[in-house]
Structures are given as structure tokens and as C-alpha cells.
Design a protein around this motif. Structure first.
Motif, PDB file in Angstrom:
ATOM      1  N   SER A  25       0.839  -1.199   0.000  1.00  0.00           N
ATOM      2  CA  SER A  25       0.000   0.000   0.000  1.00  0.00           C
ATOM      3  C   SER A  25       0.871   1.245   0.000  1.00  0.00           C
ATOM      4  N   CYS A  26       0.387   2.279  -0.654  1.00  0.00           N
ATOM      5  CA  CYS A  26       1.184   3.502  -0.796  1.00  0.00           C
ATOM      6  C   CYS A  26       0.248   4.677  -1.015  1.00  0.00           C
ATOM      7  N   ALA A  27       0.608   5.805  -0.453  1.00  0.00           N
ATOM      8  CA  ALA A  27      -0.133   7.041  -0.670  1.00  0.00           C
ATOM      9  C   ALA A  27       0.847   8.200  -0.647  1.00  0.00           C
ATOM     10  N   GLY A  28       0.651   9.141  -1.540  1.00  0.00           N
ATOM     11  CA  GLY A  28       1.547  10.290  -1.557  1.00  0.00           C
ATOM     12  C   GLY A  28       1.170  11.275  -2.631  1.00  0.00           C
ATOM     13  N   ARG A  29       2.074  12.215  -2.842  1.00  0.00           N
ATOM     14  CA  ARG A  29       1.850  13.229  -3.867  1.00  0.00           C
ATOM     15  C   ARG A  29       3.195  13.769  -4.313  1.00  0.00           C
ATOM     16  N   TYR A  30       3.218  14.262  -5.540  1.00  0.00           N
ATOM     17  CA  TYR A  30       4.414  14.954  -6.018  1.00  0.00           C
ATOM     18  C   TYR A  30       3.987  16.200  -6.763  1.00  0.00           C
ATOM     19  N   ALA A  31       4.859  17.177  -6.791  1.00  0.00           N
ATOM     20  CA  ALA A  31       4.582  18.450  -7.445  1.00  0.00           C
ATOM     21  C   ALA A  31       5.751  18.831  -8.331  1.00  0.00           C
ATOM     22  N   VAL A  32       5.431  19.418  -9.469  1.00  0.00           N
ATOM     23  CA  VAL A  32       6.432  19.984 -10.364  1.00  0.00           C
ATOM     24  C   VAL A  32       6.175  21.488 -10.393  1.00  0.00           C
ATOM     25  N   ALA A  33       7.194  22.280 -10.091  1.00  0.00           N
ATOM     26  CA  ALA A  33       7.024  23.726 -10.006  1.00  0.00           C
ATOM     27  C   ALA A  33       6.376  24.279 -11.274  1.00  0.00           C
ATOM     28  N   GLY A  34       5.277  24.982 -11.097  1.00  0.00           N
ATOM     29  CA  GLY A  34       4.568  25.569 -12.225  1.00  0.00           C
ATOM     30  C   GLY A  34       3.668  24.606 -12.972  1.00  0.00           C
ATOM     31  N   LYS A  35       3.656  23.332 -12.548  1.00  0.00           N
ATOM     32  CA  LYS A  35       2.847  22.339 -13.255  1.00  0.00           C
ATOM     33  C   LYS A  35       1.949  21.539 -12.312  1.00  0.00           C
ATOM     34  N   GLY A  36       1.725  22.057 -11.140  1.00  0.00           N
ATOM     35  CA  GLY A  36       0.741  21.470 -10.263  1.00  0.00           C
ATOM     36  C   GLY A  36       1.193  20.274  -9.451  1.00  0.00           C
ATOM     37  N   THR A  37       0.222  19.695  -8.768  1.00  0.00           N
ATOM     38  CA  THR A  37       0.438  18.594  -7.834  1.00  0.00           C
ATOM     39  C   THR A  37      -0.434  17.399  -8.211  1.00  0.00           C
ATOM     40  N   THR A  38       0.108  16.207  -8.042  1.00  0.00           N
ATOM     41  CA  THR A  38      -0.630  14.984  -8.341  1.00  0.00           C
ATOM     42  C   THR A  38      -0.593  14.063  -7.129  1.00  0.00           C
ATOM     43  N   GLU A  39      -1.768  13.600  -6.714  1.00  0.00           N
ATOM     44  CA  GLU A  39      -1.866  12.626  -5.634  1.00  0.00           C
ATOM     45  C   GLU A  39      -1.824  11.216  -6.218  1.00  0.00           C
ATOM     46  N   VAL A  40      -1.273  10.278  -5.461  1.00  0.00           N
ATOM     47  CA  VAL A  40      -1.164   8.885  -5.903  1.00  0.00           C
ATOM     48  C   VAL A  40      -1.585   7.966  -4.764  1.00  0.00           C
ATOM     49  N   VAL A  41      -2.358   6.940  -5.097  1.00  0.00           N
ATOM     50  CA  VAL A  41      -2.728   5.899  -4.140  1.00  0.00           C
ATOM     51  C   VAL A  41      -2.506   4.546  -4.800  1.00  0.00           C
TER      52      VAL A  41
END
Length: 251
Positions: A95-111
Motif C-alpha cells: 500500500s502507498c499514498a503520496g503526492r508529487y509536485a512539479v514547479a509551475g505544473k501542479g500537484t498529483t496525488e497517488v494511491v
């Protein structure tokens, strides 16, 4: 959403280029660890920083293999598309949960749960990765199959365990070059032992290992600061609840 996968794939390319290729591939066998001699009674009383480097990294890998869960915080400040930051929690069940962001290109959540992966881009990430999608897709989760985004999500989600259990090793499980104990320092108020090496691609890597208590890997840097990862929340439960069906885009 192919665009989302392409953006994530580009981020992972940056991860690999920063010298973290080994940490995104779970080891098929820690040959170097199995070859290390067992700690002696005398060695167990010796400060970690005074032990041979091979024993220091072997102890860190053994400690890493006892973990049931952990959280990583990663940073790639020099990524060409914009600085990347992310936080991912994973447990031994996958199981995994998190998020990553690219400057100027928003944030994406992952499950990731039960072998399936979902991801949810915010409005900026959706525009950057799939500009043709309607605005009504904002706030929706995508994926939900075992194959969808498997490469990028698994790489992010597996990174913490791979790092913790492959200290001092190359992708193929062999020892890195020029391994050395480079003294100690303070990291967020904790004493750590610094171990340095060069990986199979010639990229310099530094490991920061807890000097007291269990010798967990607490942080690592590669590529001269091109990538940094901190590890923590050891043993903390991971909330990786799949999104409700009515919040998953049907495409």
C-alpha cells in the motif's frame, strides 16, 4: 490519461539521471549483504562510525529490512521542467499514498492499494499533462487498474524500501565504488554516520545513517545535490484508501 503518464515518466527520468536508478528497482538479492560477516560481540559495542564501512552499510540494510512502513520526502531541485518535490508513504503490504509536485505544473496525488494504482492531478497538473481534457475532469481520480501508471507509481512507491534496503549497493546488488565512512554530523537533531560512494554510473552518493539506536537510513543525496531523499515515520500506519467509484474518471 496518457499525458499524465508522460509527465510522471519524465519526472522518473530525472530521478534516474540524478543517480537514483538503483533505488527505484527493488533488489532481487542482496548478495553484498549476504556476503558480509555477522557482527561480532565486540563490534556491537563499537560506535557505528568506527566500524568498517562494509559493516556500517550491512547493518543499515539489515535495519531497513525490518521496516514495516516508512515515508520519504524527495526533492529534485534542478529538474529541467521545474523543481520536483514529493512525499510518499508505503508499507510492507504494498500500500502507498503520496503526492508529487512539479514547479509551475501542479500537484498529483497517488494511491496504490490491492495492486491497483490511482492518481489525481490538480487543475494545474491536468492542464500541463492533458490540456485537451475538459475542466470537468478536475478533481477526478484516474487509473484503477493493475497496469495503469504501474511504472511511475511503483517507482515512487517502492523508492523508500529500496533505498533503506540497498544502502551502498548498485542496481545489480554489487557494492558501490570508493565506499568510505566520512565522519558524523547532526541531521535534524540526530547524530548520523555519513557514508559516501560512487555508483556504477559515476554518480556520487551520500548516505546518512542513524548512529544511535537502529541504524536506519535517514537521508541520502546523489548527483551532488541533484536529488535528496529523507526517510522517516518508521512503522507508522499508511492510509491508502482507494477512491470511491463515483470519483474515478471513466475513460
Amino acid at each position: 490519461m496518457r499525458g499524465g503518464r508522460l509527465l510522471a515518466g519524465a519526472v522518473l527520468s530525472a530521478v534516474a539521471a540524478s543517480g537514483a536508478a538503483a533505488c527505484t528497482s527493488p533488489s532481487t538479492g542482496d548478495t553484498a549483504a549476504s556476503a558480509a560477516p555477522p557482527p561480532s560481540a565486540t563490534a556491537s559495542e563499537t560506535p557505528l562510525e568506527n566500524l568498517p564501512v562494509e559493516e556500517v552499510i550491512a547493518r543499515a540494510r539489515v535495519a531497513g529490512n525490518t521496516l514495516t512502513s516508512l515515508t520519504i520526502t524527495l526533492s529534485l531541485p534542478e529538474y529541467r521542467e521545474g523543481a520536483v518535490t514529493g512525499t510518499f508513504s508505503q508499507d510492507s503490504s504494498g500500500s502507498c499514498a503520496g503526492r508529487y509536485a512539479v514547479a509551475g505544473k501542479g500537484t498529483t496525488e497517488v494511491v496504490r492499494s490491492g495492486g491497483k494504482v490511482w492518481w489525481k492531478p490538480d487543475a494545474s497538473a491536468l492542464r500541463a499533462s492533458a490540456p485537451d481534457l475538459p475542466a470537468s475532469e478536475v478533481g477526478k481520480w484516474f487509473g484503477g487498474s493493475e497496469s495503469t501508471t504501474k511504472t511511475f507509481a511503483s517507482a515512487f512507491c517502492n523508492m523508500g524500501t529500496a533505498l533503506a534496503t540497498q544502502v551502498g549497493l548498485n542496481t545489480d546488488g554489487s557494492l558501490g565504488k570508493d565506499l568510505a565512512v566520512a565522519g558524523t554530523r547532526q541531521l535534524d537533531g540526530r547524530k548520523v554516520v555519513v557514508v559516501t560512494m560512487t555508483d556504477e554510473n559515476g554518480v556520487p552518493v551520500s548516505y546518512f545513517i542513524a548512529a544511535e539506536g537502529r541504524p536506519y537510513l535517514l537521508s541520502t543525496e546523489s548527483g551532488g545535490g541533484k536529488m535528496a531523499v529523507q526517510l522517516g515515520d518508521f512503522g507508522k500506519p499508511v492510509d491508502a484508501t482507494p477512491p470511491p467509484d463515483d470519483q474515478v474518471a471513466r475513460r
